[in-house]
Design a protein around this motif. Sequence first.
Motif, mmCIF file in Angstrom:
data_model
loop_
_atom_site.group_PDB
_atom_site.id
_atom_site.type_symbol
_atom_site.label_atom_id
_atom_site.label_comp_id
_atom_site.label_asym_id
_atom_site.label_seq_id
_atom_site.Cartn_x
_atom_site.Cartn_y
_atom_site.Cartn_z
ATOM 1 N N VAL A 1 0.846 -1.188 0.000
ATOM 2 C CA VAL A 1 0.000 0.000 0.000
ATOM 3 C C VAL A 1 0.889 1.248 0.000
ATOM 4 O O VAL A 1 1.791 1.371 0.831
ATOM 5 N N GLN A 2 0.638 2.129 -0.935
ATOM 6 C CA GLN A 2 1.366 3.391 -0.982
ATOM 7 C C GLN A 2 0.396 4.510 -0.586
ATOM 8 O O GLN A 2 -0.761 4.514 -1.001
ATOM 9 N N LEU A 3 0.882 5.437 0.237
ATOM 10 C CA LEU A 3 0.049 6.508 0.763
ATOM 11 C C LEU A 3 0.620 7.858 0.365
ATOM 12 O O LEU A 3 1.827 8.073 0.452
ATOM 13 N N GLN A 4 -0.265 8.758 -0.024
ATOM 14 C CA GLN A 4 0.147 10.107 -0.410
ATOM 15 C C GLN A 4 -0.736 11.107 0.310
ATOM 16 O O GLN A 4 -1.935 11.199 0.023
ATOM 17 N N ALA A 5 -0.146 11.841 1.243
ATOM 18 C CA ALA A 5 -0.896 12.847 2.003
ATOM 19 C C ALA A 5 -0.793 14.204 1.327
ATOM 20 O O ALA A 5 0.241 14.539 0.743
ATOM 21 N N SER A 6 -1.868 14.968 1.423
ATOM 22 C CA SER A 6 -1.878 16.315 0.843
ATOM 23 C C SER A 6 -2.883 17.179 1.598
ATOM 24 O O SER A 6 -3.654 16.674 2.419
ATOM 25 N N GLY A 7 -2.868 18.469 1.303
ATOM 26 C CA GLY A 7 -3.859 19.374 1.863
ATOM 27 C C GLY A 7 -3.362 20.281 2.966
ATOM 28 O O GLY A 7 -4.114 21.124 3.457
ATOM 29 N N GLY A 8 -2.119 20.116 3.371
ATOM 30 C CA GLY A 8 -1.585 20.983 4.403
ATOM 31 C C GLY A 8 -1.401 22.409 3.894
ATOM 32 O O GLY A 8 -1.545 22.693 2.714
ATOM 33 N N GLY A 9 -1.082 23.300 4.824
ATOM 34 C CA GLY A 9 -0.861 24.683 4.445
ATOM 35 C C GLY A 9 -0.788 25.575 5.661
ATOM 36 O O GLY A 9 -0.687 25.094 6.795
ATOM 37 N N LEU A 10 -0.839 26.864 5.393
ATOM 38 C CA LEU A 10 -0.799 27.884 6.444
ATOM 39 C C LEU A 10 -2.200 28.445 6.631
ATOM 40 O O LEU A 10 -2.852 28.847 5.649
ATOM 41 N N VAL A 11 -2.660 28.479 7.876
ATOM 42 C CA VAL A 11 -3.999 28.965 8.161
ATOM 43 C C VAL A 11 -3.970 29.727 9.472
ATOM 44 O O VAL A 11 -3.138 29.444 10.343
ATOM 45 N N GLN A 12 -4.866 30.683 9.607
ATOM 46 C CA GLN A 12 -4.957 31.430 10.864
ATOM 47 C C GLN A 12 -5.712 30.619 11.906
ATOM 48 O O GLN A 12 -6.535 29.750 11.578
ATOM 49 N N TYR A 113 1.211 0.343 12.762
ATOM 50 C CA TYR A 113 0.881 0.828 11.427
ATOM 51 C C TYR A 113 2.040 0.471 10.500
ATOM 52 O O TYR A 113 3.173 0.858 10.739
ATOM 53 N N ALA A 114 1.697 -0.255 9.449
ATOM 54 C CA ALA A 114 2.739 -0.832 8.605
ATOM 55 C C ALA A 114 3.149 0.081 7.453
ATOM 56 O O ALA A 114 4.253 -0.057 6.921
ATOM 57 N N TYR A 115 2.251 0.960 7.068
ATOM 58 C CA TYR A 115 2.494 1.788 5.875
ATOM 59 C C TYR A 115 2.317 3.256 6.248
ATOM 60 O O TYR A 115 1.374 3.611 6.968
ATOM 61 N N TRP A 116 3.193 4.102 5.682
ATOM 62 C CA TRP A 116 3.180 5.522 6.030
ATOM 63 C C TRP A 116 3.288 6.385 4.785
ATOM 64 O O TRP A 116 4.014 6.044 3.838
ATOM 65 N N GLY A 117 2.560 7.509 4.820
ATOM 66 C CA GLY A 117 2.719 8.521 3.793
ATOM 67 C C GLY A 117 3.877 9.440 4.129
ATOM 68 O O GLY A 117 4.517 9.313 5.176
ATOM 69 N N GLN A 118 4.107 10.417 3.270
ATOM 70 C CA GLN A 118 5.291 11.246 3.387
ATOM 71 C C GLN A 118 5.110 12.445 4.311
ATOM 72 O O GLN A 118 6.082 13.086 4.654
ATOM 73 N N GLY A 119 3.893 12.763 4.718
ATOM 74 C CA GLY A 119 3.664 13.893 5.611
ATOM 75 C C GLY A 119 3.306 15.156 4.866
ATOM 76 O O GLY A 119 3.761 15.393 3.742
ATOM 77 N N THR A 120 2.476 15.967 5.506
ATOM 78 C CA THR A 120 2.099 17.266 4.953
ATOM 79 C C THR A 120 2.107 18.280 6.095
ATOM 80 O O THR A 120 1.614 18.000 7.190
ATOM 81 N N GLN A 121 2.695 19.439 5.840
ATOM 82 C CA GLN A 121 2.885 20.441 6.883
ATOM 83 C C GLN A 121 1.609 21.236 7.101
ATOM 84 O O GLN A 121 1.013 21.757 6.151
ATOM 85 N N VAL A 122 1.226 21.360 8.368
ATOM 86 C CA VAL A 122 0.122 22.233 8.767
ATOM 87 C C VAL A 122 0.686 23.278 9.718
ATOM 88 O O VAL A 122 1.300 22.930 10.733
ATOM 89 N N THR A 123 0.494 24.539 9.384
ATOM 90 C CA THR A 123 0.966 25.627 10.222
ATOM 91 C C THR A 123 -0.204 26.533 10.561
ATOM 92 O O THR A 123 -0.890 27.018 9.651
ATOM 93 N N VAL A 124 -0.432 26.735 11.847
ATOM 94 C CA VAL A 124 -1.531 27.568 12.307
ATOM 95 C C VAL A 124 -0.943 28.796 12.984
ATOM 96 O O VAL A 124 -0.234 28.677 13.987
ATOM 97 N N SER A 125 -1.233 29.949 12.442
ATOM 98 C CA SER A 125 -0.696 31.190 13.001
ATOM 99 C C SER A 125 -1.687 31.798 13.991
ATOM 100 O O SER A 125 -2.896 31.666 13.851
#
Length: 126
Positions: A1-12, A113-125
């Motif tokens: 199983v290959q995992l691809q995470a997305s959707g992170g970003g900078l938010v207030q 957990y056997a399978y991991w995605g690459q991570g997506t950065q979430v930053t909350v200001s």
Amino acid sequence: VQLQASGGGLVQAGGSLRLSCAASGRTSSRHAMGWFRQAPGKEREFVAAISWNGGSTYYADSVKGRFTISRDNAKNTVYLQMNSLKPEDTAVYYCAARTLYVQPVVGGTGEGYAYWGQGTQVTVSS
């Protein structure tokens, strides 16, 4: 199983983001999934998990009532809807999958957990 995470970003603070984790592989819709996060200098921590059929969901106390995990097995995708975000939610978020048909591991730092995605950065200001 290959995992691809997305959707992170900078938010207030107080804002929302939706993370997605796209899974590929012949059995990808039949794995319990989890979201974890790791802030700088801190240990990776459990955020939420969902059973392979979506019938059961689990949350860390720190996100309960603000985050919602869901899945669309037709699209082989798991989502993490994050509302009322706080600066302390800032971290790299990872999705992870267990092996076939077993229940999620709730809590901890990702054991089981056997399978991991690459991570997506979430930053909350603030």
